[in-house]
Motif scaffolding. Structure first.
Motif, PDB file in Angstrom:
ATOM      1  N   TYR A 120       0.840  -1.200   0.000  1.00  0.00           N
ATOM      2  CA  TYR A 120       0.000   0.000   0.000  1.00  0.00           C
ATOM      3  C   TYR A 120       0.874   1.249   0.000  1.00  0.00           C
ATOM      4  O   TYR A 120       0.580   2.228  -0.680  1.00  0.00           O
ATOM      5  N   LEU A 151      -5.670  -1.649  -4.773  1.00  0.00           N
ATOM      6  CA  LEU A 151      -6.263  -2.605  -3.837  1.00  0.00           C
ATOM      7  C   LEU A 151      -6.362  -3.994  -4.465  1.00  0.00           C
ATOM      8  O   LEU A 151      -6.174  -5.010  -3.787  1.00  0.00           O
ATOM      9  N   GLN A 176      -9.589  -3.488   2.142  1.00  0.00           N
ATOM     10  CA  GLN A 176     -10.166  -2.197   2.529  1.00  0.00           C
ATOM     11  C   GLN A 176     -10.441  -2.159   4.029  1.00  0.00           C
ATOM     12  O   GLN A 176     -10.166  -1.158   4.698  1.00  0.00           O
TER      13      GLN A 176
END
Length: 192
Positions: free
Chosen positions: A159, A165, A180
Motif C-alpha cells: 500500500y 487494492l 479495505q
C-alpha cells in the motif's frame, strides 16, 4: 257390383291393421330405447356419485396431511427457536472469552411452552457438549497484542508503494473488501 265392394273393403281393414302393427312395433322400439337411456343415465349418476365420494375421501386425507405438516412445522419452529437460543448463549460465552470478537445483538427467541423447550434441549444436548468442548478456556490475555500494521506488514508495504487494492489483494491472497477493511482498521488504530 256388390261383391266388388266387399272385396275392396277388406284390403282397407288389412291396411289399418298393418299401420297399427307398425305403430306398435315403433312404440316397442321407443320404449326399449327409453329404457336403455334410463339405464345409461342411472349408470352415469352412480359413476358420478362414486367419483364424488372418492374425491371427498381424497380431500379429507389431504386435509389431514396438511394438519400433520402444519403441526410438524410448528414443532420444528419451536425446536429451531430453542436451538437458536442455545447457540446465542454459547456464542455469547465464546465472544466474552475472546477479545478479538465483538458481541452481536442476540435475536429474540419466540415464547414457547416449557415442555417443548425440554424436548429441544434434550435433542440439542450432544451438540451443546461438542460446542462447549471446542470453546477454549479463558486464557490470561497477553498484554502485547500485535497491531493491525504488524499483522499485515506485507499488505501495508504494498500500500505504501502505491499499489492498487486489487493488486494488493492478489499478492497477499485475500479479498479486496478485506484489504479495505484492514486499511480502515489501521486508520482507526492510528487515530487512537
Amino acid at each position: 257390383m256388390l261383391p266388388a265392394r266387399s272385396d275392396s273393403a277388406k284390403p282397407g281393414r288389412g291396411g289399418h291393421e298393418e299401420v297399427e302393427a307398425t305403430l306398435e312395433q315403433y312404440m316397442a322400439e321407443i320404449e326399449k330405447e327409453n329404457n336403455e337411456l334410463i339405464d345409461l343415465v342411472s349408470q352415469m349418476k352412480q359413476d358420478f356419485a362414486a367419483k364424488q365420494l372418492s374425491q371427498q375421501e381424497q380431500l379429507v386425507e389431504l386435509r389431514q396431511r396438511l394438519n400433520e405438516v402444519e403441526l410438524a412445522s410448528r414443532e420444528n419452529g419451536v425446536k429451531l427457536g430453542d436451538l437458536e437460543l442455545s447457540v446465542n448463549t454459547v456464542s455469547t460465552k465464546v465472544v466474552e472469552g475472546n477479545p478479538y470478537l465483538q458481541p452481536e445483538p442476540a435475536s429474540i427467541a419466540p415464547i414457547v411452552p416449557s415442555a417443548a423447550i425440554g424436548d429441544a434441549f434434550s435433542e440439542a444436548a450432544p451438540v451443546l457438549e461438542i460446542i462447549e468442548e471446542t470453546v477454549p478456556e479463558e486464557e490470561p490475555q497477553e498484554i502485547n497484542n500485535p497491531t493491525v500494521r504488524e499483522r499485515y506488514a506485507e499488505l501495508f508495504e504494498l500500500y505504501a508503494q502505491g499499489k492498487s487494492l486489487d493488486m494488493i489483494a492478489k499478492a497477499v491472497g485475500i479479498q479486496r473488501g478485506e484489504v479495505q477493511l484492514i486499511l480502515q482498521l489501521a486508520k482507526k488504530e492510528d487515530s487512537q
